[in-house]
Write a protein that holds these residues in place. Structure first.
Motif, PDB file in Angstrom:
ATOM      1  N   LEU A 229       0.838  -1.198   0.000  1.00 35.08           N
ATOM      2  CA  LEU A 229       0.000   0.000   0.000  1.00 35.08           C
ATOM      3  C   LEU A 229       0.873   1.248   0.000  1.00 35.08           C
ATOM      4  CD1 LEU A 229      -2.677   1.532   0.279  1.00 35.08           C
ATOM      5  CD2 LEU A 229      -2.513   1.196   2.764  1.00 35.08           C
ATOM      6  N   ARG A 230       1.901   1.243   0.834  1.00 33.46           N
ATOM      7  CA  ARG A 230       2.816   2.387   0.899  1.00 33.46           C
ATOM      8  C   ARG A 230       3.491   2.624  -0.455  1.00 33.46           C
ATOM      9  NH1 ARG A 230       8.162   3.345   1.936  1.00 33.46           N
ATOM     10  NH2 ARG A 230       8.603   5.317   3.015  1.00 33.46           N
ATOM     11  N   GLU A 231       3.970   1.547  -1.090  1.00 32.52           N
ATOM     12  CA  GLU A 231       4.629   1.680  -2.387  1.00 32.52           C
ATOM     13  C   GLU A 231       3.670   2.237  -3.442  1.00 32.52           C
ATOM     14  OE1 GLU A 231       6.042  -2.219  -3.178  1.00 32.52           O
ATOM     15  OE2 GLU A 231       7.740  -2.092  -1.782  1.00 32.52           O
ATOM     16  N   LYS A 232       2.431   1.768  -3.416  1.00 32.43           N
ATOM     17  CA  LYS A 232       1.449   2.253  -4.388  1.00 32.43           C
ATOM     18  C   LYS A 232       1.186   3.743  -4.217  1.00 32.43           C
ATOM     19  CE  LYS A 232      -3.427   1.929  -5.624  1.00 32.43           C
ATOM     20  NZ  LYS A 232      -4.750   1.390  -5.256  1.00 32.43           N
ATOM     21  N   LEU A 233       1.004   4.182  -2.978  1.00 34.45           N
ATOM     22  CA  LEU A 233       0.732   5.600  -2.728  1.00 34.45           C
ATOM     23  C   LEU A 233       1.918   6.467  -3.115  1.00 34.45           C
ATOM     24  CD1 LEU A 233      -1.097   5.310   0.717  1.00 34.45           C
ATOM     25  CD2 LEU A 233      -2.142   5.818  -1.499  1.00 34.45           C
ATOM     26  N   LEU A 234       3.117   5.983  -2.874  1.00 30.03           N
ATOM     27  CA  LEU A 234       4.307   6.758  -3.206  1.00 30.03           C
ATOM     28  C   LEU A 234       4.547   6.811  -4.712  1.00 30.03           C
ATOM     29  CD1 LEU A 234       6.785   5.707  -0.377  1.00 30.03           C
ATOM     30  CD2 LEU A 234       5.535   7.856  -0.605  1.00 30.03           C
ATOM     31  N   ARG A 235       4.165   5.748  -5.423  1.00 27.90           N
ATOM     32  CA  ARG A 235       4.288   5.788  -6.884  1.00 27.90           C
ATOM     33  C   ARG A 235       3.409   6.876  -7.478  1.00 27.90           C
ATOM     34  NH1 ARG A 235       4.153   0.099  -6.696  1.00 27.90           N
ATOM     35  NH2 ARG A 235       1.943   0.111  -7.273  1.00 27.90           N
ATOM     36  N   SER A 236       2.215   7.022  -6.928  1.00 24.21           N
ATOM     37  CA  SER A 236       1.287   8.041  -7.430  1.00 24.21           C
ATOM     38  C   SER A 236       1.615   9.434  -6.907  1.00 24.21           C
ATOM     39  CB  SER A 236      -0.145   7.678  -7.031  1.00 24.21           C
ATOM     40  OG  SER A 236      -0.500   6.402  -7.515  1.00 24.21           O
ATOM     41  N   ASN A 237       2.337   9.489  -5.769  1.00 22.91           N
ATOM     42  CA  ASN A 237       2.640  10.774  -5.129  1.00 22.91           C
ATOM     43  C   ASN A 237       4.100  10.756  -4.679  1.00 22.91           C
ATOM     44  OD1 ASN A 237      -0.407  11.773  -4.736  1.00 22.91           O
ATOM     45  ND2 ASN A 237      -0.276   9.632  -4.094  1.00 22.91           N
ATOM     46  N   PRO A 238       5.050  10.905  -5.622  1.00 18.96           N
ATOM     47  CA  PRO A 238       6.470  10.735  -5.306  1.00 18.96           C
ATOM     48  C   PRO A 238       7.010  11.726  -4.290  1.00 18.96           C
ATOM     49  CG  PRO A 238       6.169  11.602  -7.533  1.00 18.96           C
ATOM     50  CD  PRO A 238       4.823  11.190  -7.052  1.00 18.96           C
ATOM     51  N   ASN A 239       6.369  12.870  -4.107  1.00 15.22           N
ATOM     52  CA  ASN A 239       6.846  13.865  -3.142  1.00 15.22           C
ATOM     53  C   ASN A 239       6.286  13.658  -1.738  1.00 15.22           C
ATOM     54  OD1 ASN A 239       8.371  15.243  -5.117  1.00 15.22           O
ATOM     55  ND2 ASN A 239       6.541  16.358  -5.790  1.00 15.22           N
ATOM     56  N   LEU A 240       5.439  12.653  -1.586  1.00 15.91           N
ATOM     57  CA  LEU A 240       4.802  12.401  -0.297  1.00 15.91           C
ATOM     58  C   LEU A 240       5.781  11.758   0.689  1.00 15.91           C
ATOM     59  CD1 LEU A 240       2.067  12.246   1.320  1.00 15.91           C
ATOM     60  CD2 LEU A 240       1.829   9.931   0.387  1.00 15.91           C
ATOM     61  N   GLN A 241       5.706  12.173   1.947  1.00 13.97           N
ATOM     62  CA  GLN A 241       6.412  11.502   3.028  1.00 13.97           C
ATOM     63  C   GLN A 241       5.390  10.645   3.776  1.00 13.97           C
ATOM     64  OE1 GLN A 241       9.140  14.063   5.380  1.00 13.97           O
ATOM     65  NE2 GLN A 241       8.474  15.711   4.013  1.00 13.97           N
ATOM     66  N   LEU A 242       5.601   9.342   3.768  1.00 14.59           N
ATOM     67  CA  LEU A 242       4.619   8.412   4.322  1.00 14.59           C
ATOM     68  C   LEU A 242       5.317   7.424   5.247  1.00 14.59           C
ATOM     69  CD1 LEU A 242       1.717   7.326   4.337  1.00 14.59           C
ATOM     70  CD2 LEU A 242       2.264   5.999   2.281  1.00 14.59           C
ATOM     71  N   PHE A 243       4.863   7.386   6.505  1.00 18.89           N
ATOM     72  CA  PHE A 243       5.499   6.548   7.510  1.00 18.89           C
ATOM     73  C   PHE A 243       4.467   5.605   8.128  1.00 18.89           C
ATOM     74  CE2 PHE A 243       7.604  10.672   7.322  1.00 18.89           C
ATOM     75  CZ  PHE A 243       8.929  10.301   7.080  1.00 18.89           C
ATOM     76  N   PHE A 244       4.772   4.303   8.136  1.00 21.74           N
ATOM     77  CA  PHE A 244       3.906   3.282   8.731  1.00 21.74           C
ATOM     78  C   PHE A 244       4.605   2.642   9.926  1.00 21.74           C
ATOM     79  CE2 PHE A 244       1.212   1.984   4.756  1.00 21.74           C
ATOM     80  CZ  PHE A 244       0.557   3.208   4.829  1.00 21.74           C
ATOM     81  N   ASP A 245       3.858   2.465  11.011  1.00 17.29           N
ATOM     82  CA  ASP A 245       4.324   1.713  12.182  1.00 17.29           C
ATOM     83  C   ASP A 245       3.199   0.746  12.540  1.00 17.29           C
ATOM     84  OD1 ASP A 245       5.457   0.726  14.464  1.00 17.29           O
ATOM     85  OD2 ASP A 245       5.210   2.563  15.647  1.00 17.29           O
ATOM     86  N   ILE A 246       3.290  -0.490  12.047  1.00 15.57           N
ATOM     87  CA  ILE A 246       2.172  -1.418  12.073  1.00 15.57           C
ATOM     88  C   ILE A 246       2.487  -2.633  12.939  1.00 15.57           C
ATOM     89  CG2 ILE A 246       0.578  -2.781  10.674  1.00 15.57           C
ATOM     90  CD1 ILE A 246       0.479   0.181  10.006  1.00 15.57           C
ATOM     91  N   ASP A 247       1.613  -2.897  13.919  1.00 15.10           N
ATOM     92  CA  ASP A 247       1.690  -4.125  14.715  1.00 15.10           C
ATOM     93  C   ASP A 247       0.871  -5.228  14.059  1.00 15.10           C
ATOM     94  OD1 ASP A 247       3.262  -2.916  16.586  1.00 15.10           O
ATOM     95  OD2 ASP A 247       1.739  -2.864  18.173  1.00 15.10           O
ATOM     96  N   MET A 248       1.159  -6.466  14.444  1.00 14.11           N
ATOM     97  CA  MET A 248       0.322  -7.588  14.037  1.00 14.11           C
ATOM     98  C   MET A 248      -1.068  -7.464  14.659  1.00 14.11           C
ATOM     99  SD  MET A 248       1.803 -10.007  12.157  1.00 14.11           S
ATOM    100  CE  MET A 248       3.417 -10.713  11.735  1.00 14.11           C
TER     101      MET A 248
END
Length: 215
Positions: free
Chosen positions: A92-111
């Motif tokens: 999901l992160r890769e997809k959003l960044l491909r469409s918005n290359p200038n975006l800063q996107l940080f995920f911190d995901i637990d199980m």
């Protein structure tokens, strides 16, 4: 949740999928049909041009296949079962960044628990919807997402630095994405709080935690 509420959620999801198909895949198929007509015409008049148009049409078909895969994943993120929880969010992160290359996107995901077939998918869709809303409607350039799982609660936080939401109005009524998220949270017996101003928006969600974790 009663049967009427379940049906309403299903209809809302169908509406979202129909709009997505209309705005992407159907429009692309119309363009492809027109391109094929051009190829047919050029085959008798200009063979070189026909070959070039065929190459472009082939690329368009590949794009449509990619769009259809994304829609299938949105119906049921099969990757949860096939490749795992963490990779689902990484894609999901890769997809959003491909469409918005200038975006800063940080995920911190637990199980989280994937056994009921509902909670994990709902969390994924909530996070995806929140990120897409922040990009599309608030022009955010930085989004921070966390999903933290304790023994009792799953806490989801989505923060962005966008233009914010007018909290003086009924924003659930005016924003389909927020309404979708709210209904998902309600369906899981959770709570959702939105704090927004000119500096950005913070969405805090708490859901009852299930026993076990996604493998």
């Amino acid at each position: 949740m009663d049967k009427k509420e379940i049906v309403r959620l299903q209809e809302a999801e169908r509406k979202r999928i129909a709009e997505e198909l209309h705005d992407t895949t159907i429009q692309d198929l119309v363009c492809l049909s027109q391109q094929l007509e051009l190829i047919f015409m050029y085959m008798e008049q200009d063979l070189t041009r026909a070959k070039l148009e065929t190459v472009a049409a082939r690329q368009q078909v590949k794009g449509i296949i990619g769009e259809m895969r994304e829609i299938v994943y949105s119906l049921r993120p099969m990757m949860i079962d096939n490749i795992g929880w963490y990779i689902l969010f990484e894609r999901l992160r890769e997809k959003l960044l491909r469409s918005n290359p200038n975006l800063q996107l940080f995920f911190d995901i637990d199980m989280v628990d994937c056994s009921d077939g509902v909670t994990a998918v709902s969390i994924y869709r909530i996070v995806r919807e929140a990120c897409q809303n922040a990009i599309k409607h608030s022009d955010a350039v930085c989004i921070v997402v966390s999903v933290k799982n304790s023994e009792e609660l799953i806490k989801i936080s989505i923060r962005d630095d966008g233009a914010g939401i007018d909290t003086e109005k009924n924003y659930y009524q005016n924003h389909f994405g927020l309404k979708f998220m709210s209904e998902r949270v309600d369906a899981l017996s959770g709570t959702m709080c939105i704090v927004s101003n000119a500096s950005g928006t913070r969405i805090e969600i708490e859901l009852p935690a299930e026993s076990g974790v996604c493998q």
